[in-house]
Design an enzyme around this catalytic site. Structure first.
Site, PDB file in Angstrom:
ATOM      1  N   CYS A 222       0.824  -1.207   0.000  1.00 45.12           N
ATOM      2  CA  CYS A 222       0.000   0.000   0.000  1.00 45.12           C
ATOM      3  C   CYS A 222       0.865   1.266   0.000  1.00 45.12           C
ATOM      4  O   CYS A 222       1.493   1.572  -0.997  1.00 45.12           O
ATOM      5  CB  CYS A 222      -0.994  -0.026   1.165  1.00 45.12           C
ATOM      6  SG  CYS A 222      -2.375   1.131   0.943  1.00 45.12           S
TER       7      CYS A 222
ATOM      8  N   HIS B 139      -3.730  -5.063   0.492  1.00 43.26           N
ATOM      9  CA  HIS B 139      -3.225  -5.476   1.807  1.00 43.26           C
ATOM     10  C   HIS B 139      -3.272  -6.999   1.930  1.00 43.26           C
ATOM     11  O   HIS B 139      -4.223  -7.562   2.472  1.00 43.26           O
ATOM     12  CB  HIS B 139      -4.049  -4.830   2.923  1.00 43.26           C
ATOM     13  CG  HIS B 139      -3.715  -3.408   3.183  1.00 43.26           C
ATOM     14  ND1 HIS B 139      -2.717  -3.029   4.056  1.00 43.26           N
ATOM     15  CD2 HIS B 139      -4.220  -2.258   2.665  1.00 43.26           C
ATOM     16  CE1 HIS B 139      -2.629  -1.703   4.079  1.00 43.26           C
ATOM     17  NE2 HIS B 139      -3.535  -1.215   3.242  1.00 43.26           N
TER      18      HIS B 139
ATOM     19  N   GLU C 274      -1.782  -8.865   3.898  1.00 46.58           N
ATOM     20  CA  GLU C 274      -1.685  -9.308   5.298  1.00 46.58           C
ATOM     21  C   GLU C 274      -3.033  -9.379   5.997  1.00 46.58           C
ATOM     22  O   GLU C 274      -3.136  -9.984   7.075  1.00 46.58           O
ATOM     23  CB  GLU C 274      -0.732  -8.391   6.073  1.00 46.58           C
ATOM     24  CG  GLU C 274      -1.304  -7.083   6.571  1.00 46.58           C
ATOM     25  CD  GLU C 274      -1.577  -6.032   5.509  1.00 46.58           C
ATOM     26  OE1 GLU C 274      -2.199  -5.002   5.835  1.00 46.58           O
ATOM     27  OE2 GLU C 274      -1.161  -6.238   4.341  1.00 46.58           O
TER      28      GLU C 274
END
Length: 237
Positions: A102, A208, A210
């Site tokens: 990001c 993202h 994660e």
């Protein structure tokens, strides 16, 4: 023992930390928090690769951006910008793997001499800017890119939580686009080095991985992480 340095972010830092499971790290790799608040740039020397995380907008003066724009944060973190600049330069000087996420992708483009749009505009923000939850949209990968070869797919689905984007007319030096968002107004979703000779692994993504849903089974999270860990294990400082 290999070490992955993860840049501290004021936004959901533990998500990045917990993305790397003990099973994946094994006894060969451990994580190290790198933070402008701790001013522990001296710990760069112990790392074998770095994750540049998401978070607050990069200071617009660093890319010639406007001082005022929609969704401008109340405060910036120039100390973080400088700290992560040193981190990225260290990684490139020592030929070490980097994963940008990001803000991390946007900042890599800036550090390589490119720019970003200060704000995506209301229409794109409906697709990409986080509301109460991350947005979700389709993705098209560039055939033959490192991202394509890593994930093994040409299309997929990712989450989205940003109001800025890389400027396609102002890419950083030696960067190429490896994915675009699907839809009426496609934007840049991933970057990598164009000339990869004498370069360590580097992928930068706008989404993202994660914290995306079903991240363990989505190759745009899991395969990227596995390839990054492989690069860390193969890293030779």
């Amino acid at each position: 023992m290999k070490k992955i340095g993860i840049s501290y972010t004021e936004t959901n830092f533990r998500n990045y930390w917990n993305w790397f499971t003990p099973e994946e790290l094994g006894e060969d790799i451990e994580l190290l928090e790198l933070s402008f608040q701790q001013n522990n740039s001296s710990d760069f020397q112990y790392c074998d690769g770095f994750v540049l995380t998401g978070g607050i907008d990069v200071l617009p003066e660093l890319y010639g951006g406007a001082k005022d724009y929609p969704y401008r944060p109340e405060i910036f973190l120039p100390e973080r910008d400088e700290f992560e600049k040193e981190m990225y330069i260290y990684a490139q000087t020592h030929n070490m793997p980097v994963l940008g996420i990001c803000r991390g992708m946007q900042y890599i483009n800036i550090l390589e001499g490119g720019t970003v749009f200060e704000d995506n505009g209301e229409q794109l923000n409906l697709v990409h800017k986080k509301g109460t939850e991350d947005k979700v949209h389709g993705l098209s990968l560039v055939p033959g890119s490192l991202l394509h070869l890593t994930t093994g797919i040409e299309n997929g689905t990712v989450n989205s939580a940003h109001h800025q984007r890389v400027h396609p007319d102002h890419l950083g030096a030696n960067l190429m686009i490896s994915a675009y968002s699907e839809g009426e107004q496609p934007i840049i979703e991933a970057l990598e080095f164009e000339d990869k000779s004498n370069k360590a692994f580097m992928l930068a993504v706008q989404w993202h991985p994660e914290r995306m849903q079903e991240k363990e089974s989505n190759p745009l999270s899991q395969k990227i992480k596995e390839r990054f860990i492989k690069a860390i294990k193969e890293s030779k400082k």
